[in-house]
Design an enzyme around this catalytic site. Structure first.
Site, PDB file in Angstrom:
ATOM      1  N   SER A 130       0.831  -1.198   0.000  1.00 37.68           N
ATOM      2  CA  SER A 130       0.000   0.000   0.000  1.00 37.68           C
ATOM      3  C   SER A 130       0.867   1.251   0.000  1.00 37.68           C
ATOM      4  CB  SER A 130      -0.898   0.025   1.237  1.00 37.68           C
ATOM      5  OG  SER A 130      -1.616   1.241   1.266  1.00 37.68           O
ATOM      6  N   LYS A 184      -4.615  -6.709   3.145  1.00 34.03           N
ATOM      7  CA  LYS A 184      -4.568  -5.545   2.243  1.00 34.03           C
ATOM      8  C   LYS A 184      -5.986  -5.170   1.804  1.00 34.03           C
ATOM      9  CE  LYS A 184      -3.238  -2.252  -0.378  1.00 34.03           C
ATOM     10  NZ  LYS A 184      -3.373  -2.215  -1.784  1.00 34.03           N
ATOM     11  N   HIS A 187      -7.568  -3.376   4.618  1.00 34.55           N
ATOM     12  CA  HIS A 187      -6.953  -2.042   4.647  1.00 34.55           C
ATOM     13  C   HIS A 187      -7.668  -1.125   3.655  1.00 34.55           C
ATOM     14  CE1 HIS A 187      -4.375   0.881   2.639  1.00 34.55           C
ATOM     15  NE2 HIS A 187      -3.760   1.064   3.785  1.00 34.55           N
ATOM     16  N   ASN A 188      -7.867  -1.624   2.437  1.00 36.65           N
ATOM     17  CA  ASN A 188      -8.530  -0.803   1.421  1.00 36.65           C
ATOM     18  C   ASN A 188      -9.975  -0.523   1.787  1.00 36.65           C
ATOM     19  OD1 ASN A 188      -6.088  -1.261   0.139  1.00 36.65           O
ATOM     20  ND2 ASN A 188      -7.008  -1.408  -1.880  1.00 36.65           N
ATOM     21  N   GLU A 191      -9.995   2.141   4.200  1.00 35.76           N
ATOM     22  CA  GLU A 191      -9.716   3.381   3.444  1.00 35.76           C
ATOM     23  C   GLU A 191     -11.024   3.931   2.846  1.00 35.76           C
ATOM     24  OE1 GLU A 191      -6.422   2.921   0.591  1.00 35.76           O
ATOM     25  OE2 GLU A 191      -7.668   3.978  -0.850  1.00 35.76           O
TER      26      GLU A 191
HETATM   27  P1  NBP Z   1      -1.573  -1.888 -13.822  1.00 35.21           P
HETATM   28  O1  NBP Z   1      -2.526  -2.503 -12.861  1.00 35.21           O
HETATM   29  O2  NBP Z   1      -2.050  -0.793 -14.694  1.00 35.21           O
HETATM   30  O3  NBP Z   1      -0.992  -3.078 -14.750  1.00 35.21           O
HETATM   31  C1  NBP Z   1      -0.125  -2.801 -15.835  1.00 35.21           C
HETATM   32  C2  NBP Z   1       0.950  -3.846 -15.926  1.00 35.21           C
HETATM   33  O4  NBP Z   1       0.374  -5.154 -16.084  1.00 35.21           O
HETATM   34  C3  NBP Z   1       1.841  -3.601 -17.134  1.00 35.21           C
HETATM   35  O5  NBP Z   1       3.160  -3.911 -16.773  1.00 35.21           O
HETATM   36  C4  NBP Z   1       1.277  -4.594 -18.146  1.00 35.21           C
HETATM   37  O6  NBP Z   1       2.196  -4.946 -19.141  1.00 35.21           O
HETATM   38  C5  NBP Z   1       0.993  -5.743 -17.243  1.00 35.21           C
HETATM   39  N1  NBP Z   1       0.149  -6.787 -17.851  1.00 35.21           N
HETATM   40  C6  NBP Z   1      -1.160  -6.761 -18.217  1.00 35.21           C
HETATM   41 BR1  NBP Z   1      -2.237  -5.308 -18.091  1.00 35.21          BR
HETATM   42  N2  NBP Z   1      -1.593  -7.900 -18.743  1.00 35.21           N
HETATM   43  C7  NBP Z   1      -0.523  -8.723 -18.716  1.00 35.21           C
HETATM   44  C8  NBP Z   1      -0.332 -10.061 -19.126  1.00 35.21           C
HETATM   45  N3  NBP Z   1      -1.325 -10.792 -19.614  1.00 35.21           N
HETATM   46  N4  NBP Z   1       0.901 -10.595 -18.987  1.00 35.21           N
HETATM   47  C9  NBP Z   1       1.907  -9.875 -18.473  1.00 35.21           C
HETATM   48  N5  NBP Z   1       1.784  -8.600 -18.057  1.00 35.21           N
HETATM   49  C10 NBP Z   1       0.579  -8.027 -18.169  1.00 35.21           C
HETATM   50  O7  NBP Z   1      -0.240  -1.410 -13.053  1.00 35.21           O
HETATM   51  P2  NBP Z   1      -0.057  -0.632 -11.660  1.00 35.21           P
HETATM   52  O8  NBP Z   1      -0.990   0.520 -11.542  1.00 35.21           O
HETATM   53  O9  NBP Z   1       1.401  -0.404 -11.522  1.00 35.21           O
HETATM   54  O10 NBP Z   1      -0.528  -1.702 -10.568  1.00 35.21           O
HETATM   55  C11 NBP Z   1       0.089  -2.974 -10.429  1.00 35.21           C
HETATM   56  C12 NBP Z   1      -0.615  -3.735  -9.311  1.00 35.21           C
HETATM   57  O11 NBP Z   1      -0.446  -3.008  -8.095  1.00 35.21           O
HETATM   58  C13 NBP Z   1      -2.132  -3.872  -9.497  1.00 35.21           C
HETATM   59  O12 NBP Z   1      -2.542  -5.098  -8.957  1.00 35.21           O
HETATM   60  C14 NBP Z   1      -2.680  -2.760  -8.671  1.00 35.21           C
HETATM   61  O13 NBP Z   1      -4.007  -2.973  -8.251  1.00 35.21           O
HETATM   62  C15 NBP Z   1      -1.700  -2.748  -7.496  1.00 35.21           C
HETATM   63  N6  NBP Z   1      -1.612  -1.482  -6.777  1.00 35.21           N
HETATM   64  C16 NBP Z   1      -1.649  -0.302  -7.413  1.00 35.21           C
HETATM   65  C17 NBP Z   1      -1.558   0.885  -6.704  1.00 35.21           C
HETATM   66  C18 NBP Z   1      -1.566   2.193  -7.426  1.00 35.21           C
HETATM   67  O14 NBP Z   1      -1.574   3.222  -6.731  1.00 35.21           O
HETATM   68  N7  NBP Z   1      -1.532   2.212  -8.741  1.00 35.21           N
HETATM   69  C19 NBP Z   1      -1.424   0.857  -5.339  1.00 35.21           C
HETATM   70  C20 NBP Z   1      -1.347  -0.357  -4.688  1.00 35.21           C
HETATM   71  C21 NBP Z   1      -1.447  -1.526  -5.425  1.00 35.21           C
HETATM   72  P3  NBP Z   1       2.204  -4.156 -20.550  1.00 35.21           P
HETATM   73  O15 NBP Z   1       3.056  -2.951 -20.327  1.00 35.21           O
HETATM   74  O16 NBP Z   1       2.825  -5.124 -21.481  1.00 35.21           O
HETATM   75  O17 NBP Z   1       0.790  -3.804 -20.897  1.00 35.21           O
END
Ligand code: NBP
Length: 477
Positions: A130, A184, A187-188, A191
């Site tokens: 988080s 987690k 936690h959400n 939130e």
């Molecule tokens: P995203 O949730 O937007 O995911 C994008 C990533 O997933 C890219 O690297 C993409 O690769 C990859 N991907 C996908 Br879409 N389909 C795929 C597949 N079939 N095979 C391999 N790779 C694949 O990214 P994020 O916002 O960085 O979040 C990542 C995780 O962290 C999520 O579970 C999210 O819920 C969690 N999270 C996010 C936050 C936040 O603030 N954003 C906070 C806490 C947790 P590509 O580039 O090739 O499309």
């Protein structure tokens, strides 16, 4: 041959890229990979010089770049992408290698993946992270779940990259299987409740106290110096203070009033229903977002459905009452969330140490707050506590706030301002503190129409009254 990297990160969107940079900044060699190789190239071009990174194009190169046992953090979109990545990695891995899903996966998926990976000799960990983008880079709150021996292989790295509060890392092994992602999720959920309560306080300060956004922002800034001190209260002050560059109005006044959600709040409520835990604050917060989404319907209803005549009443007392109502409702939301984690821990044999959850949420994450110190202390003293409301500190805090809380619920109701989280929290409080509620009648009705039986306060066993026959009572067990 080049030295192998200690850990790998696949998925270089915002979270993965920042987590990889955080790890490398602690002097750990990191191999990075992304499905679309251009993203890896971009990452290496922008950040490759910051630390000991190995950029890899194919999954094979990525796996080969890692020392054994391989430690692979998967930071891709939750759901099918996680399964796709595991499927690609599995044939390339060796016995004992570790796959760490650090995204927001739903915990039943984590339980399933743990079993599937184990069948292939791979150790799988579901880890809650988080703190959003900034947390991932500078120090998130980390909730690792899974095999403790696998955790021991990454503990040093995880504690190093996590946020610290009073030198204590915001990272502790939560429990086996899906425990990390479960915690987690809650936690959400908390939130969601926290944010909804803040939104209701804002609504009351605007529509009942008659204050504008910057004035409300100042009140939140002030509240952030007391019991309510927390990241969310702090940023509320900042968001309300912001002027829109285009119109010169407060930015918040030009933002569309439809809230979005990605599912973790809903999952928390759904699981509470499955467990039979009353989780009113979080659930009302989820429903409030879904009601907000009905924008067109609300627009039509606003000119059709009657409400009370507006009567604004701005006084110092109301502002202080709202602060106290916010605090009391927040205590209830946390009490409910922690009660849910306790129920899940018992149900799944996770042996969660609830005080640890409060400890690791004190820094790095969105719900970080002073208040969590009190929760940590409460569980340190009473590890098997049923409900946080029963700890003297919280019992007194809510007792002191209850008059104000009731006044706020009354004035909001009189003036037609929806406060689902404030009022449901108060109803939960009033329901929880009743030795005898009205469920006796519910049982009577159920027995009347469905012969569902009831228990008596003065005798053992189950009973049924032959309502439609002679009205006599029979024992049924
Ligand atoms: P995203 O949730 O937007 O995911 C994008 C990533 O997933 C890219 O690297 C993409 O690769 C990859 N991907 C996908 Br879409 N389909 C795929 C597949 N079939 N095979 C391999 N790779 C694949 O990214 P994020 O916002 O960085 O979040 C990542 C995780 O962290 C999520 O579970 C999210 O819920 C969690 N999270 C996010 C936050 C936040 O603030 N954003 C906070 C806490 C947790 P590509 O580039 O090739 O499309």
């Amino acid at each position: 041959m080049a030295e192998k990297s200690r850990i790998g990160v696949t998925g270089l969107a915002v979270m993965g890229a920042n987590l990889a940079r955080n790890i490398a900044s602690r002097g750990v060699a990191v191999a990075v990979h992304n499905r679309t190789a251009a993203k890896t190239e971009q990452f290496m071009a922008e950040h490759g010089g910051e630390g000991d990174f190995t950029g890899t194009e194919s999954v094979e190169d990525f796996v080969n770049a890692l020392e054994r046992p391989r430690r692979i953090i998967v930071m891709v979109k939750a759901g099918k992408p996680v399964d796709a990545v595991i499927e690609e990695l599995t044939p390339l891995l060796d016995q004992g290698d570790i796959i760490i899903d650090a995204g927001n996966s739903h915990f039943p998926d984590t339980v399933r993946r743990t079993e599937e990976c184990a069948a292939n000799g791979i150790r799988f960990m579901g880890v809650g992270v988080s703190g959003g983008e900034e947390g991932a880079l500078l120090g998130p709150s980390i909730m690792p779940g899974g095999d403790p021996e696998a955790y021991a292989e990454v503990e040093e790295i995880f504690t190093a990259i996590s946020a610290k509060v009073d030198d204590t890392p915001c990272c502790v092994h939560v429990g086996p299987g899906g425990a990390g992602h479960y915690v987690k999720m809650v936690h959400n959920g908390i939130e969601y409740a926290d944010i909804q309560l803040i939104a209701e306080a804002y609504d009351l300060l605007g529509h009942v106290a008659g204050l504008d956004a910057p004035a409300i922002g100042k009140i939140f800034e002030e509240w952030n110096t007391g019991d309510l001190e927390s990241f969310l209260i702090e940023i509320t002050g900042k968001v309300l203070a912001k002027t829109d560059e285009r119109t010169g109005r407060p930015l918040v006044d030009v933002i569309v009033d439809q809230a979005e959600q990605k599912g973790t709040g809903r999952w928390t409520s759904q699981d509470a229903l499955d467990l039979g835990v009353p989780l009113t604050g979080i659930t009302e917060a989820v429903f409030a977002r879904t009601l907000s989404a009905l924008r067109d319907e609300r627009k039509a209803a606003s000119t059709t459905l009657a409400g009370p005549a507006p009567a604004q009443k701005a006084d110092e007392q109301l502002v202080e009452d709202i602060r106290q109502a916010l605090y009391a409702s927040k205590v209830v939301a946390y009490a409910q969330g922690f009660a849910q984690m306790r129920a899940a821990s018992i149900e799944n044999d996770w042996d969660l140490t609830l005080g640890d959850m409060a400890t690791i949420w004190r820094g790095g994450c969105i719900i970080r707050a002073q208040f969590l110190n009190r929760i940590r202390d409460a569980y340190a003293e009473h590890p098997d506590l049923d409900n946080l409301l029963m700890v003297p500190y919280f019992t007194e805090a809510v007792a002191n706030a209850q008059d104000a809380w009731r006044r706020v619920v009354t004035v909001a109701t009189e003036q037609g301002v929806a406060i689902p989280a404030f009022s449901s929290s108060l109803s939960y409080y009033d329901g929880y503190r009743r030795e005898r509620g009205p469920a006796n009648l519910i049982q009577g009705l159920r027995d009347y129409f469905g012969a569902h039986t009831y228990r008596r306060i003065d005798a053992e066993g189950s009973f049924h009254t032959r309502w439609a026959q002679d009205g006599s009572e029979v024992r049924t067990d």
